[in-house]
Design a protein around this motif. Structure first.
Motif, PDB file in Angstrom:
ATOM      1  N   TYR A 101      -1.838  22.598   7.977  1.00 53.29           N
ATOM      2  CA  TYR A 101      -1.433  21.507   7.088  1.00 53.29           C
ATOM      3  C   TYR A 101      -0.600  20.463   7.813  1.00 53.29           C
ATOM      4  N   MET A 102      -0.064  20.802   8.980  1.00 56.41           N
ATOM      5  CA  MET A 102       0.677  19.809   9.769  1.00 56.41           C
ATOM      6  C   MET A 102      -0.252  18.702  10.261  1.00 56.41           C
ATOM      7  N   ASP A 103      -1.562  18.992  10.370  1.00 59.09           N
ATOM      8  CA  ASP A 103      -2.522  17.940  10.719  1.00 59.09           C
ATOM      9  C   ASP A 103      -2.537  16.852   9.645  1.00 59.09           C
ATOM     10  N   LEU A 104      -2.384  17.261   8.382  1.00 57.75           N
ATOM     11  CA  LEU A 104      -2.343  16.292   7.290  1.00 57.75           C
ATOM     12  C   LEU A 104      -1.085  15.430   7.407  1.00 57.75           C
ATOM     13  N   LYS A 105       0.030  16.098   7.642  1.00 59.27           N
ATOM     14  CA  LYS A 105       1.303  15.367   7.786  1.00 59.27           C
ATOM     15  C   LYS A 105       1.229  14.385   8.951  1.00 59.27           C
ATOM     16  N   ASP A 106       0.707  14.845  10.090  1.00 58.57           N
ATOM     17  CA  ASP A 106       0.607  13.975  11.262  1.00 58.57           C
ATOM     18  C   ASP A 106      -0.271  12.760  10.998  1.00 58.57           C
ATOM     19  N   ALA A 107      -1.368  12.932  10.281  1.00 61.10           N
ATOM     20  CA  ALA A 107      -2.268  11.810   9.996  1.00 61.10           C
ATOM     21  C   ALA A 107      -1.569  10.725   9.180  1.00 61.10           C
ATOM     22  N   ALA A 108      -0.636  11.129   8.325  1.00 53.94           N
ATOM     23  CA  ALA A 108       0.092  10.154   7.501  1.00 53.94           C
ATOM     24  C   ALA A 108       1.300   9.561   8.209  1.00 53.94           C
ATOM     25  N   THR A 109       1.917  10.325   9.085  1.00 52.61           N
ATOM     26  CA  THR A 109       3.168   9.868   9.695  1.00 52.61           C
ATOM     27  C   THR A 109       2.993   9.281  11.088  1.00 52.61           C
ATOM     28  N   GLN A 110       1.869   9.522  11.712  1.00 52.01           N
ATOM     29  CA  GLN A 110       1.625   9.000  13.063  1.00 52.01           C
ATOM     30  C   GLN A 110       0.577   7.889  13.026  1.00 52.01           C
ATOM     31  N   LEU A 111       0.890   6.845  12.284  1.00 55.57           N
ATOM     32  CA  LEU A 111      -0.001   5.689  12.202  1.00 55.57           C
ATOM     33  C   LEU A 111       0.157   4.853  13.466  1.00 55.57           C
ATOM     34  N   PRO A 112      -0.833   4.033  13.809  1.00 56.07           N
ATOM     35  CA  PRO A 112      -0.745   3.249  15.045  1.00 56.07           C
ATOM     36  C   PRO A 112       0.434   2.280  15.031  1.00 56.07           C
ATOM     37  N   ASN A 113       1.173   2.255  16.132  1.00 50.90           N
ATOM     38  CA  ASN A 113       2.327   1.352  16.254  1.00 50.90           C
ATOM     39  C   ASN A 113       1.883  -0.100  16.281  1.00 50.90           C
ATOM     40  N   GLY A 114       2.626  -0.941  15.586  1.00 49.37           N
ATOM     41  CA  GLY A 114       2.383  -2.375  15.632  1.00 49.37           C
ATOM     42  C   GLY A 114       1.197  -2.871  14.833  1.00 49.37           C
ATOM     43  N   VAL A 115       0.467  -1.997  14.181  1.00 51.02           N
ATOM     44  CA  VAL A 115      -0.692  -2.418  13.378  1.00 51.02           C
ATOM     45  C   VAL A 115      -0.214  -2.765  11.977  1.00 51.02           C
ATOM     46  N   HIS A 116      -0.591  -3.955  11.511  1.00 51.90           N
ATOM     47  CA  HIS A 116      -0.269  -4.379  10.151  1.00 51.90           C
ATOM     48  C   HIS A 116      -1.483  -4.123   9.261  1.00 51.90           C
ATOM     49  N   PHE A 117      -1.313  -3.261   8.282  1.00 53.19           N
ATOM     50  CA  PHE A 117      -2.363  -2.968   7.309  1.00 53.19           C
ATOM     51  C   PHE A 117      -2.163  -3.919   6.134  1.00 53.19           C
ATOM     52  N   THR A 118      -3.056  -4.877   5.964  1.00 50.57           N
ATOM     53  CA  THR A 118      -2.904  -5.833   4.875  1.00 50.57           C
ATOM     54  C   THR A 118      -2.841  -5.108   3.534  1.00 50.57           C
ATOM     55  N   LEU A 119      -3.748  -4.171   3.320  1.00 53.25           N
ATOM     56  CA  LEU A 119      -3.813  -3.418   2.062  1.00 53.25           C
ATOM     57  C   LEU A 119      -3.440  -1.956   2.295  1.00 53.25           C
ATOM     58  N   GLU A 142       6.649  -9.508   3.161  1.00 53.08           N
ATOM     59  CA  GLU A 142       6.213  -8.136   3.433  1.00 53.08           C
ATOM     60  C   GLU A 142       5.671  -7.950   4.854  1.00 53.08           C
ATOM     61  N   THR A 143       5.355  -9.029   5.532  1.00 48.09           N
ATOM     62  CA  THR A 143       4.570  -8.897   6.755  1.00 48.09           C
ATOM     63  C   THR A 143       5.401  -8.715   8.022  1.00 48.09           C
ATOM     64  N   HIS A 144       6.728  -8.795   7.940  1.00 49.22           N
ATOM     65  CA  HIS A 144       7.543  -8.712   9.151  1.00 49.22           C
ATOM     66  C   HIS A 144       8.230  -7.370   9.340  1.00 49.22           C
ATOM     67  N   LEU A 145       8.487  -6.672   8.266  1.00 48.12           N
ATOM     68  CA  LEU A 145       9.196  -5.401   8.337  1.00 48.12           C
ATOM     69  C   LEU A 145       8.372  -4.302   7.678  1.00 48.12           C
ATOM     70  N   PRO A 146       8.492  -3.096   8.191  1.00 49.39           N
ATOM     71  CA  PRO A 146       7.780  -1.983   7.547  1.00 49.39           C
ATOM     72  C   PRO A 146       8.276  -1.761   6.118  1.00 49.39           C
ATOM     73  N   GLN A 147       7.363  -1.326   5.266  1.00 49.60           N
ATOM     74  CA  GLN A 147       7.697  -0.997   3.885  1.00 49.60           C
ATOM     75  C   GLN A 147       7.634   0.512   3.697  1.00 49.60           C
ATOM     76  N   PRO A 148       8.509   1.044   2.848  1.00 49.68           N
ATOM     77  CA  PRO A 148       8.435   2.478   2.581  1.00 49.68           C
ATOM     78  C   PRO A 148       7.271   2.795   1.629  1.00 49.68           C
ATOM     79  N   LEU A 149       6.444   3.751   2.040  1.00 48.13           N
ATOM     80  CA  LEU A 149       5.341   4.238   1.212  1.00 48.13           C
ATOM     81  C   LEU A 149       5.545   5.732   0.987  1.00 48.13           C
ATOM     82  N   ARG A 150       5.135   6.212  -0.172  1.00 49.80           N
ATOM     83  CA  ARG A 150       5.097   7.653  -0.433  1.00 49.80           C
ATOM     84  C   ARG A 150       3.632   8.067  -0.376  1.00 49.80           C
TER      85      ARG A 150
END
Length: 122
Positions: A57-75, A24-32
């Motif tokens: 409401y686009m602020d909500l969408k942006d917060a979910a879709t514009q996550l920091p590049n290259g950061v691995h979230f363990t959980l 799981e740690t090398h490639l992005p995973q799809p989340l809903r």
């Protein structure tokens, strides 16, 4: 109890670097990701009421879709926490947030496996 306005963005599919297993740690995973934000309501919403009386409401969408590049979230809990922190920091009118995250890659028969996190502004 005061009136509240609930803004919702539901079922955004976002690829996120997350997971604890080596596969799981090398490639992005799809989340809903779904977000519910509770705000205080204005006294009245007339046809000419400006957007400033609510929240985009686009602020909500942006917060979910514009996550920091290259950061691995363990959980995935950390993904939800990141979204919550961003939205609380952006707008003091947001009173509470509920973030639902489903890990799509682990479903075998269309089931929804994931978390829901709710945080109330302190």
């Amino acid at each position: 109890m005061s009136d509240i306005l609930i803004l919702e963005v539901a079922d955004l599919e976002v690829n996120v670097l997350t997971g604890i297993y080596s596969q799981e740690t090398h490639l992005p995973q799809p989340l809903r990701i779904s977000i519910r934000a509770e705000l205080e309501m204005a006294d009245h919403y007339a046809p000419e009421t400006p957007l400033s009386a609510s929240k985009n409401y686009m602020d909500l969408k942006d917060a979910a879709t514009q996550l920091p590049n290259g950061v691995h979230f363990t959980l995935i809990e950390a993904v939800a926490e990141h979204i919550i922190e961003r939205l609380f920091a952006e707008d003091d009118r947001v009173k509470s947030l509920e973030i639902k995250i489903v890990k799509l890659a682990i479903a075998e028969h269309g089931e929804a496996i994931g978390i829901t996190m709710k945080r109330v502004r302190k």
